[in-house]
Design a protein around this motif. Structure first.
Motif, PDB file in Angstrom:
ATOM      1  N   LEU A  26       0.630  -1.148   0.242  1.00  0.00           N
ATOM      2  CA  LEU A  26      -0.087   0.048   0.074  1.00  0.00           C
ATOM      3  C   LEU A  26       0.918   1.031  -0.061  1.00  0.00           C
ATOM      4  N   GLN A  27       0.750   2.291  -0.885  1.00  0.00           N
ATOM      5  CA  GLN A  27       1.481   3.479  -0.824  1.00  0.00           C
ATOM      6  C   GLN A  27       0.310   4.553  -0.681  1.00  0.00           C
ATOM      7  N   CYS A  28       0.620   5.369   0.293  1.00  0.00           N
ATOM      8  CA  CYS A  28      -0.190   6.541   0.753  1.00  0.00           C
ATOM      9  C   CYS A  28       0.410   7.880   0.423  1.00  0.00           C
ATOM     10  N   GLU A  29      -0.264   8.859   0.084  1.00  0.00           N
ATOM     11  CA  GLU A  29       0.219  10.186  -0.256  1.00  0.00           C
ATOM     12  C   GLU A  29      -0.287  11.091   0.638  1.00  0.00           C
ATOM     13  N   LEU A  30       0.534  12.219   1.007  1.00  0.00           N
ATOM     14  CA  LEU A  30      -0.315  13.462   1.740  1.00  0.00           C
ATOM     15  C   LEU A  30      -1.167  13.989   0.842  1.00  0.00           C
ATOM     16  N   VAL A  31      -2.310  14.612   1.486  1.00  0.00           N
ATOM     17  CA  VAL A  31      -3.201  15.376   0.743  1.00  0.00           C
ATOM     18  C   VAL A  31      -2.594  16.754   0.574  1.00  0.00           C
ATOM     19  N   SER A  32      -2.623  17.368  -0.559  1.00  0.00           N
ATOM     20  CA  SER A  32      -1.749  18.690  -0.978  1.00  0.00           C
ATOM     21  C   SER A  32      -2.204  19.909  -0.132  1.00  0.00           C
ATOM     22  N   ASP A  33      -3.390  19.989   0.359  1.00  0.00           N
ATOM     23  CA  ASP A  33      -3.850  21.015   1.214  1.00  0.00           C
ATOM     24  C   ASP A  33      -3.939  20.660   2.606  1.00  0.00           C
ATOM     25  N   ASP A  34      -3.320  19.609   2.968  1.00  0.00           N
ATOM     26  CA  ASP A  34      -3.412  19.139   4.500  1.00  0.00           C
ATOM     27  C   ASP A  34      -2.489  18.133   4.673  1.00  0.00           C
ATOM     28  N   ALA A  35      -1.306  18.375   5.133  1.00  0.00           N
ATOM     29  CA  ALA A  35      -0.068  17.584   5.383  1.00  0.00           C
ATOM     30  C   ALA A  35      -0.459  16.397   6.491  1.00  0.00           C
ATOM     31  N   ARG A  36      -1.589  16.681   7.270  1.00  0.00           N
ATOM     32  CA  ARG A  36      -1.740  15.918   8.514  1.00  0.00           C
ATOM     33  C   ARG A  36      -2.966  14.514   7.770  1.00  0.00           C
ATOM     34  N   VAL A  37      -3.193  14.700   6.445  1.00  0.00           N
ATOM     35  CA  VAL A  37      -3.998  13.726   6.007  1.00  0.00           C
ATOM     36  C   VAL A  37      -3.507  12.736   4.824  1.00  0.00           C
ATOM     37  N   LEU A  38      -3.388  11.709   5.151  1.00  0.00           N
ATOM     38  CA  LEU A  38      -2.753  10.523   4.122  1.00  0.00           C
ATOM     39  C   LEU A  38      -3.952   9.795   3.357  1.00  0.00           C
ATOM     40  N   ARG A  39      -3.848   9.518   1.894  1.00  0.00           N
ATOM     41  CA  ARG A  39      -4.757   8.813   1.333  1.00  0.00           C
ATOM     42  C   ARG A  39      -4.061   7.780   0.651  1.00  0.00           C
ATOM     43  N   ALA A  40      -4.717   6.703   0.540  1.00  0.00           N
ATOM     44  CA  ALA A  40      -4.314   5.294  -0.048  1.00  0.00           C
ATOM     45  C   ALA A  40      -4.435   5.556  -1.622  1.00  0.00           C
ATOM     46  N   THR A  41      -3.255   5.699  -2.236  1.00  0.00           N
ATOM     47  CA  THR A  41      -3.495   5.877  -3.817  1.00  0.00           C
ATOM     48  C   THR A  41      -2.862   4.705  -4.534  1.00  0.00           C
TER      49      THR A  41
END
Length: 135
Positions: A26-41
């Motif tokens: 699983l690779q996750c990335e930070l949300v561009s406008d909120d560095a506290r949120v990760l999304r599985a991409t």
């Protein structure tokens, strides 16, 4: 993931799969406008990352995949064999609401289901590998 891998203990082993208890598939990335949120991409499933390997009861559950709304890449290698019950690709993967850009399916003879003609409009890249039959 527990249903997909056929491993009911997966969620206990990886309660925070994007951070503290990460999983290599699983690779996750930070949300561009909120560095506290990760999304599985990106989700990669195969014997190289599944420990233990996929079990015969593994399946693709549409409900589980809906839980990954930001998934851009899905790759499934050698997960669904010909000797197990057939596993169908969930239609939710091929809707206009899907964020998938790339899907790779390789060596999954137990994976069945139609690939819609509209898929070309939804996905940027499709890579399908089928075993070569030689005589």
């Amino acid at each position: 993931m527990a249903e997909l891998l056929g491993d009911p203990a997966w969620s206990q082993l990886h309660p925070w799969p994007c951070t503290n208890t990460s999983w290599s598939g699983l690779q996750c990335e930070l949300v561009s406008d909120d560095a506290r949120v990760l999304r599985a991409t990106r989700l990669h499933l195969g014997p190289d990352v599944a420990t233990p390997p996929f079990r015969p009861e593994a399946r693709l559950d549409p409900t589980s995949l809906r839980g990954l709304p930001h998934l851009r890449t899905l790759s499934i290698f050698c997960c669904f064999g010909a000797t197990q019950a057939p596993v169908e690709l969930p239609p939710v993967l091929f809707t206009s609401s899907s964020s998938l850009e790339q899907i790779v399916l390789k060596s999954n003879p137990g994976l069945i289901g139609p690939i819609p003609a509209t898929l070309v409009l939804i996905l940027v890249n499709i890579v399908l590998y089928t075993p070569m039959i030689t005589s």
